[in-house]
Structure formats: structure tokens, C-alpha cells
Design a protein around this motif. Structure first.
Motif, mmCIF file in Angstrom:
data_model
loop_
_atom_site.group_PDB
_atom_site.id
_atom_site.type_symbol
_atom_site.label_atom_id
_atom_site.label_comp_id
_atom_site.label_asym_id
_atom_site.label_seq_id
_atom_site.Cartn_x
_atom_site.Cartn_y
_atom_site.Cartn_z
ATOM 1 N N GLU A 76 0.909 -1.527 0.273
ATOM 2 C CA GLU A 76 -0.269 -0.055 0.359
ATOM 3 C C GLU A 76 1.373 1.086 -0.198
ATOM 4 O O GLU A 76 0.130 2.122 -0.930
ATOM 5 C CB GLU A 76 -0.987 0.096 1.387
ATOM 6 C CG GLU A 76 -2.001 -0.669 1.023
ATOM 7 C CD GLU A 76 -2.580 -1.178 -0.087
ATOM 8 O OE1 GLU A 76 -2.942 0.517 -0.261
ATOM 9 O OE2 GLU A 76 -3.039 -1.567 -0.964
ATOM 10 N N ARG A 77 1.319 1.651 0.619
ATOM 11 C CA ARG A 77 2.665 2.410 0.900
ATOM 12 C C ARG A 77 3.521 2.657 -0.517
ATOM 13 O O ARG A 77 3.679 3.400 -1.121
ATOM 14 C CB ARG A 77 3.744 2.259 2.295
ATOM 15 C CG ARG A 77 2.957 2.761 3.697
ATOM 16 C CD ARG A 77 4.361 2.511 3.945
ATOM 17 N NE ARG A 77 3.512 2.666 5.422
ATOM 18 C CZ ARG A 77 4.268 2.435 7.244
ATOM 19 N NH1 ARG A 77 5.817 2.053 6.897
ATOM 20 N NH2 ARG A 77 4.067 2.510 7.804
ATOM 21 N N ILE A 78 3.722 1.574 -1.085
ATOM 22 C CA ILE A 78 4.555 1.492 -1.708
ATOM 23 C C ILE A 78 3.615 2.286 -3.897
ATOM 24 O O ILE A 78 4.216 3.164 -4.528
ATOM 25 C CB ILE A 78 5.056 0.209 -3.319
ATOM 26 C CG1 ILE A 78 6.237 -0.266 -2.187
ATOM 27 C CG2 ILE A 78 5.623 0.064 -4.613
ATOM 28 C CD1 ILE A 78 6.781 -1.272 -2.121
ATOM 29 N N ILE A 79 2.026 1.907 -3.594
ATOM 30 C CA ILE A 79 1.490 2.638 -4.960
ATOM 31 C C ILE A 79 1.160 3.233 -4.227
ATOM 32 O O ILE A 79 1.531 4.809 -4.864
ATOM 33 C CB ILE A 79 -0.398 1.618 -4.312
ATOM 34 C CG1 ILE A 79 0.388 -0.092 -5.128
ATOM 35 C CG2 ILE A 79 -1.120 1.819 -5.328
ATOM 36 C CD1 ILE A 79 -1.116 -0.853 -4.569
ATOM 37 N N SER A 80 1.056 4.412 -2.851
ATOM 38 C CA SER A 80 1.361 5.467 -2.949
ATOM 39 C C SER A 80 2.132 6.729 -3.200
ATOM 40 O O SER A 80 2.089 7.324 -3.209
ATOM 41 C CB SER A 80 0.188 5.486 -0.972
ATOM 42 O OG SER A 80 -0.419 4.783 -0.849
ATOM 43 N N GLY A 81 3.365 6.135 -3.120
ATOM 44 C CA GLY A 81 4.097 6.579 -3.176
ATOM 45 C C GLY A 81 4.218 7.180 -4.999
ATOM 46 O O GLY A 81 5.009 7.749 -5.270
ATOM 47 N N ILE A 82 4.543 5.745 -6.072
ATOM 48 C CA ILE A 82 4.810 6.088 -7.255
ATOM 49 C C ILE A 82 3.057 6.267 -7.412
ATOM 50 O O ILE A 82 3.623 7.393 -8.005
ATOM 51 C CB ILE A 82 4.150 4.278 -7.388
ATOM 52 C CG1 ILE A 82 5.306 3.824 -7.837
ATOM 53 C CG2 ILE A 82 4.337 4.497 -8.975
ATOM 54 C CD1 ILE A 82 5.169 1.683 -7.857
ATOM 55 N N GLU A 83 2.475 6.767 -6.586
ATOM 56 C CA GLU A 83 0.978 7.882 -6.813
ATOM 57 C C GLU A 83 1.416 9.216 -6.771
ATOM 58 O O GLU A 83 0.398 9.874 -7.592
ATOM 59 C CB GLU A 83 -0.998 7.163 -7.009
ATOM 60 C CG GLU A 83 -0.821 5.900 -7.042
ATOM 61 C CD GLU A 83 -1.837 5.358 -6.295
ATOM 62 O OE1 GLU A 83 -2.801 4.910 -6.808
ATOM 63 O OE2 GLU A 83 -2.088 5.702 -5.054
ATOM 64 N N ALA A 84 1.897 9.152 -6.089
ATOM 65 C CA ALA A 84 2.319 10.407 -5.801
ATOM 66 C C ALA A 84 3.946 11.079 -6.406
ATOM 67 O O ALA A 84 3.794 12.459 -6.601
ATOM 68 C CB ALA A 84 2.999 10.572 -4.316
ATOM 69 N N MET A 85 4.490 10.571 -7.360
ATOM 70 C CA MET A 85 4.944 10.266 -8.820
ATOM 71 C C MET A 85 4.813 10.803 -9.448
ATOM 72 O O MET A 85 5.092 11.166 -10.913
ATOM 73 C CB MET A 85 6.050 9.696 -8.980
ATOM 74 C CG MET A 85 6.947 8.949 -7.656
ATOM 75 S SD MET A 85 8.036 7.511 -8.155
ATOM 76 C CE MET A 85 8.691 7.235 -6.840
ATOM 77 N N GLY A 86 2.904 11.068 -9.901
ATOM 78 C CA GLY A 86 2.265 11.280 -10.804
ATOM 79 C C GLY A 86 2.086 9.929 -11.924
ATOM 80 O O GLY A 86 1.164 10.436 -12.841
ATOM 81 N N CYS A 87 2.109 8.614 -11.311
ATOM 82 C CA CYS A 87 1.635 7.352 -11.801
ATOM 83 C C CYS A 87 0.974 6.943 -11.556
ATOM 84 O O CYS A 87 0.206 7.287 -10.749
ATOM 85 C CB CYS A 87 3.199 6.708 -12.087
ATOM 86 S SG CYS A 87 4.838 7.657 -12.489
ATOM 87 N N LYS A 88 -0.258 5.582 -12.568
ATOM 88 C CA LYS A 88 -0.925 5.395 -12.329
ATOM 89 C C LYS A 88 -0.617 4.294 -12.049
ATOM 90 O O LYS A 88 0.789 3.539 -12.753
ATOM 91 C CB LYS A 88 -1.684 5.210 -14.340
ATOM 92 C CG LYS A 88 -2.972 6.930 -13.995
ATOM 93 C CD LYS A 88 -4.385 6.663 -14.525
ATOM 94 C CE LYS A 88 -4.175 7.908 -15.263
ATOM 95 N NZ LYS A 88 -5.608 7.097 -15.938
ATOM 96 N N ILE A 89 -1.590 2.927 -11.475
ATOM 97 C CA ILE A 89 -0.965 1.750 -11.135
ATOM 98 C C ILE A 89 -1.119 0.689 -11.413
ATOM 99 O O ILE A 89 -2.851 0.704 -11.631
ATOM 100 C CB ILE A 89 -0.655 1.591 -9.406
ATOM 101 C CG1 ILE A 89 -0.194 2.575 -8.472
ATOM 102 C CG2 ILE A 89 -0.189 0.182 -8.658
ATOM 103 C CD1 ILE A 89 1.937 2.969 -8.875
ATOM 104 N N GLU A 90 -1.389 -0.534 -11.886
ATOM 105 C CA GLU A 90 -1.587 -1.678 -12.598
ATOM 106 C C GLU A 90 -1.492 -3.139 -11.917
ATOM 107 O O GLU A 90 0.024 -3.175 -11.563
ATOM 108 C CB GLU A 90 -1.858 -1.737 -13.440
ATOM 109 C CG GLU A 90 -2.209 -3.437 -14.075
ATOM 110 C CD GLU A 90 -2.316 -2.706 -15.957
ATOM 111 O OE1 GLU A 90 -2.579 -4.530 -16.482
ATOM 112 O OE2 GLU A 90 -2.156 -2.275 -16.845
ATOM 113 N N LEU A 91 -1.950 -3.388 -10.596
ATOM 114 C CA LEU A 91 -1.338 -4.739 -9.811
ATOM 115 C C LEU A 91 -1.771 -5.446 -11.143
ATOM 116 O O LEU A 91 -2.167 -6.255 -11.584
ATOM 117 C CB LEU A 91 -2.243 -5.067 -8.852
ATOM 118 C CG LEU A 91 -2.135 -4.041 -7.955
ATOM 119 C CD1 LEU A 91 -3.061 -4.276 -6.228
ATOM 120 C CD2 LEU A 91 -0.795 -3.695 -6.832
ATOM 121 N N CYS A 92 -0.272 -6.688 -11.087
ATOM 122 C CA CYS A 92 0.107 -7.716 -11.943
ATOM 123 C C CYS A 92 -0.049 -9.147 -10.682
ATOM 124 O O CYS A 92 0.168 -8.958 -9.662
ATOM 125 C CB CYS A 92 0.911 -7.400 -13.183
ATOM 126 S SG CYS A 92 1.399 -6.158 -13.662
#
Length: 92
Positions: A76-92
Motif C-alpha cells: 500500500e505504501r509503495i502504491i501511494s508513493g508511485i501515485e505521488a510521483m504522478g503515475c497510475k498503477i496496475e497490479l499484476c
């Protein structure tokens, strides 16, 4: 909340850091210990996070296996951090 330290590195108000390590890895660095976790990613389009690859970094101090609780928190923290970089996330 996150503070952007560089285009590929953010720090949370709680002190942990999420950063792009290379083309295929994102690192999670805890603020109050030497623990570093890594997860494999794919940066084409949305950032694909390969959840099953989440692990403690092997060339650092030896840690016990990652518990399910730790995995969930760190992911969850990694997802939040990547989103804070301005990226969209997809879990694989």
C-alpha cells in the motif's frame, strides 16, 4: 502526504521513502530501520506492479521472511508513493 525529493523519489510524512531503483525495481526504505524492500515493476504505460515479487532486499542486512501484514502495509505504501510521483498503477 508525500514530499517529492526528485522525479523518481518521494518521502512520506511518516518518513519512509519510495524510489525507482532501476528500470524494473521500486524500493521501499523504512525511516527508522535499515529495512529495504523491493518489488518488480513494468513502466510501460501504467506502472505494473508484480505483487508476488515483493521481498526484503537480499544484499542488505538479513531479515525474517516478510509477513502477510508487512506485505500488505508495504505494498500500500509503495502504491501511494508511485501515485505521488504522478503515475497510475496496475497490479499484476
Amino acid at each position: 502526504m508525500f514530499t517529492k525529493l526528485s522525479p523518481q523519489k518521494v518521502q512520506s510524512d511518516e518518513g519512509y521513502v519510495v524510489q525507482v531503483a532501476n528500470r524494473s525495481l521500486v524500493e521501499y526504505v523504512e525511516s527508522n530501520s535499515n529495512r529495504v524492500a523491493v518489488v518488480e515493476v513494468d513502466f510501460s504505460g501504467d506502472v505494473g506492479i508484480y505483487v508476488s515479487t515483493l521481498r526484503w532486499m537480499s544484499n542488505k542486512k538479513s531479515f525474517s521472511p516478510m509477513s502477510d501484514r508487512d506485505k500488505n502495509i508495504i505494498l500500500e505504501r509503495i502504491i501511494s508513493g508511485i501515485e505521488a510521483m504522478g503515475c497510475k498503477i496496475e497490479l499484476c
